[in-house]
Write an enzyme that holds these catalytic residues in place. Structure first.
Site, PDB file in Angstrom:
ATOM      1  N   THR A  66       1.003  -1.243   0.023  1.00  0.00           N
ATOM      2  CA  THR A  66       0.337  -0.378   0.137  1.00  0.00           C
ATOM      3  C   THR A  66       0.778   1.650   0.014  1.00  0.00           C
ATOM      4  O   THR A  66       1.909   1.023   0.456  1.00  0.00           O
ATOM      5  CB  THR A  66      -1.106   0.053   1.304  1.00  0.00           C
ATOM      6  OG1 THR A  66      -1.794  -1.194   1.356  1.00  0.00           O
ATOM      7  CG2 THR A  66      -1.216   1.413   1.423  1.00  0.00           C
ATOM      8  N   ARG A 118     -14.306  -6.479   0.589  1.00  0.00           N
ATOM      9  CA  ARG A 118     -14.122  -6.645   1.557  1.00  0.00           C
ATOM     10  C   ARG A 118     -12.868  -5.053   1.096  1.00  0.00           C
ATOM     11  O   ARG A 118     -12.426  -4.531   0.300  1.00  0.00           O
ATOM     12  CB  ARG A 118     -12.403  -7.667   1.952  1.00  0.00           C
ATOM     13  CG  ARG A 118     -11.581  -7.277   2.857  1.00  0.00           C
ATOM     14  CD  ARG A 118      -9.925  -6.742   2.777  1.00  0.00           C
ATOM     15  NE  ARG A 118      -9.135  -6.747   3.574  1.00  0.00           N
ATOM     16  CZ  ARG A 118      -8.130  -5.887   4.337  1.00  0.00           C
ATOM     17  NH1 ARG A 118      -8.404  -4.947   2.812  1.00  0.00           N
ATOM     18  NH2 ARG A 118      -7.352  -6.193   5.162  1.00  0.00           N
ATOM     19  N   VAL A 119     -13.287  -4.630   2.588  1.00  0.00           N
ATOM     20  CA  VAL A 119     -12.755  -3.459   2.559  1.00  0.00           C
ATOM     21  C   VAL A 119     -11.626  -3.313   3.999  1.00  0.00           C
ATOM     22  O   VAL A 119     -11.786  -3.719   5.246  1.00  0.00           O
ATOM     23  CB  VAL A 119     -14.002  -1.807   3.067  1.00  0.00           C
ATOM     24  CG1 VAL A 119     -13.305  -0.733   3.428  1.00  0.00           C
ATOM     25  CG2 VAL A 119     -15.042  -1.806   2.337  1.00  0.00           C
ATOM     26  N   GLY A 120     -10.171  -2.627   3.396  1.00  0.00           N
ATOM     27  CA  GLY A 120      -9.665  -2.431   3.960  1.00  0.00           C
ATOM     28  C   GLY A 120      -9.803  -1.434   5.256  1.00  0.00           C
ATOM     29  O   GLY A 120     -10.336  -0.404   5.219  1.00  0.00           O
ATOM     30  N   ASP A 121      -8.457  -1.217   5.828  1.00  0.00           N
ATOM     31  CA  ASP A 121      -8.203   0.200   7.022  1.00  0.00           C
ATOM     32  C   ASP A 121      -8.198   1.530   6.334  1.00  0.00           C
ATOM     33  O   ASP A 121      -8.409   2.447   6.228  1.00  0.00           O
ATOM     34  CB  ASP A 121      -7.041   0.164   7.710  1.00  0.00           C
ATOM     35  CG  ASP A 121      -5.688  -0.492   6.990  1.00  0.00           C
ATOM     36  OD1 ASP A 121      -5.292  -0.963   6.235  1.00  0.00           O
ATOM     37  OD2 ASP A 121      -4.837   0.619   6.959  1.00  0.00           O
ATOM     38  N   GLY A 127      -0.060  -2.250   6.519  1.00  0.00           N
ATOM     39  CA  GLY A 127      -0.223  -3.331   6.957  1.00  0.00           C
ATOM     40  C   GLY A 127      -1.627  -4.298   6.903  1.00  0.00           C
ATOM     41  O   GLY A 127      -2.316  -4.267   5.866  1.00  0.00           O
ATOM     42  N   GLY A 181      -5.106  -4.444   7.349  1.00  0.00           N
ATOM     43  CA  GLY A 181      -6.125  -3.554   7.878  1.00  0.00           C
ATOM     44  C   GLY A 181      -6.845  -3.908   9.307  1.00  0.00           C
ATOM     45  O   GLY A 181      -7.089  -3.462   9.661  1.00  0.00           O
TER      46      GLY A 181
HETATM   47  N1  ASP Z   1      -3.085  -1.933   4.744  1.00  0.00           N
HETATM   48  C1  ASP Z   1      -3.832  -2.923   3.649  1.00  0.00           C
HETATM   49  C2  ASP Z   1      -5.453  -3.471   3.668  1.00  0.00           C
HETATM   50  O1  ASP Z   1      -5.835  -4.028   4.307  1.00  0.00           O
HETATM   51  C3  ASP Z   1      -2.618  -3.623   2.868  1.00  0.00           C
HETATM   52  C4  ASP Z   1      -1.841  -2.900   3.139  1.00  0.00           C
HETATM   53  O2  ASP Z   1      -0.768  -2.028   3.317  1.00  0.00           O
HETATM   54  O3  ASP Z   1      -0.858  -3.343   1.669  1.00  0.00           O
HETATM   55  O4  ASP Z   1      -6.163  -3.063   2.714  1.00  0.00           O
END
Ligand code: ASP
Length: 281
Positions: A154, A182-185, A205, A207
């Site tokens: 990310t 799916r929705v991440g952070d 990291g 999410g």
């Molecule tokens: N934090 C991101 C997510 O979980 C992934 C990443 O940091 O690469 O969507």
């Protein structure tokens, strides 16, 4: 004081050959963002410019090069925040917008909402003349091979402009082999990004872990100890709850901070007084 810090993802160590081009791109993103700040433009302009450099580069998990879902498609998330106005723009489930960070910015600046998803978000992109591309544009030979890897590339940027405004921007393809929907952070304020008048931070990291810690907002809880201690304490909390992530941050005085409990995190930064960006893992 003008300053910018960017990251190109946190996770496990890459092979030796994979590291230098990624650090170089981090430096390029930091430098390009800093050039914008030097011209007197805003921290939003700088953060968006830096993130777009990553989105257009297939080596990072954002825009072109985003990881694939279980269905073999790309679904991207992005978020942006102005620490002065506390305005937010976020998008999720994006499949065709070439630069999701530009769409997040349009949501913040041109819509009456904070967060748009999927089809509605892409209709809004069309209305705002943002370039749309087929989903295959985002897929690369690397991401086809990488299906179940543990690297999290990310990308994000935190910038402070001459007027003292801190802005943050983040963009991602999410985690490899995520479920569709799916929705991440990354598009969630307080988890993947946060900014106010005193500091700004962006996370990368896992999410699901970052959300449990409300990681970037958590930094505010410890901020009177200084930005460096604050992000260390936020990551220590994450470690305590068995989470894995990295954070980049800066405060209103231009103090730069980064911390991670993953094996590595690509980063670069530049501020007044430096002639070149500094970068590393
Ligand atoms: N934090 C991101 C997510 O979980 C992934 C990443 O940091 O690469 O969507």
């Amino acid at each position: 004081m003008k300053a910018i810090i960017v990251h190109g993802g946190a996770g496990k160590v890459h092979t030796k050959e994979e590291i230098p081009p990624r650090i170089e791109t981090c430096k390029k993103a930091a430098l390009s963002g800093f050039e914008i700040l030097k011209k007197g433009e805003t921290s939003i302009d700088a953060a968006v410019e830096a993130v777009k450099i990553f989105e257009d580069n297939p080596l990072f998990n954002a825009g072109k090069g985003s990881y694939l879902t279980e269905k073999g498609e790309v679904e991207m998330d992005a978020g942006i925040m102005n620490g002065n106005t506390l305005k937010i723009g976020a998008v999720s489930g994006i499949k065709h917008v070439k630069n999701p960070i530009e769409l997040a910015r349009a949501v913040m600046e041109k819509s009456k909402h904070n967060f748009l998803i999927g089809e509605g978000a892409e209709e809004f992109a069309l209305k705002n003349n943002l370039p749309l591309v087929p989903n295959e544009y985002f897929i690369t030979e690397r991401t086809k091979k990488l299906f179940a890897d543990k690297i999290h590339d990310t990308v994000g940027a935190v910038a402070l402009d001459e007027k003292g405004v801190i802005s943050v921007a983040v963009s991602t393809g999410g985690t490899p082999m995520k479920m569709s929907g799916r929705v991440g952070d990354s598009p969630l304020v307080g988890s993947g990004f946060y900014a106010n008048e005193r500091f700004g931070a962006v996370a990368t990291g896992i999410g699901e872990d970052i959300m449990r810690a409300v990681l970037t907002f958590r930094i505010a809880l410890y901020l009177e100890k200084g930005i460096n201690t604050a992000i260390k304490e936020a990551i220590a909390y994450l470690t305590k709850i068995n989470g894995k992530a990295g954070v980049i941050a800066l405060d209103k005085n231009g103090n730069i901070a980064f911390e991670y409990n993953t094996e590595m995190m690509f980063y670069a930064f530049m501020k007044d007084g430096m002639s070149d960006p500094e970068g590393g893992i």
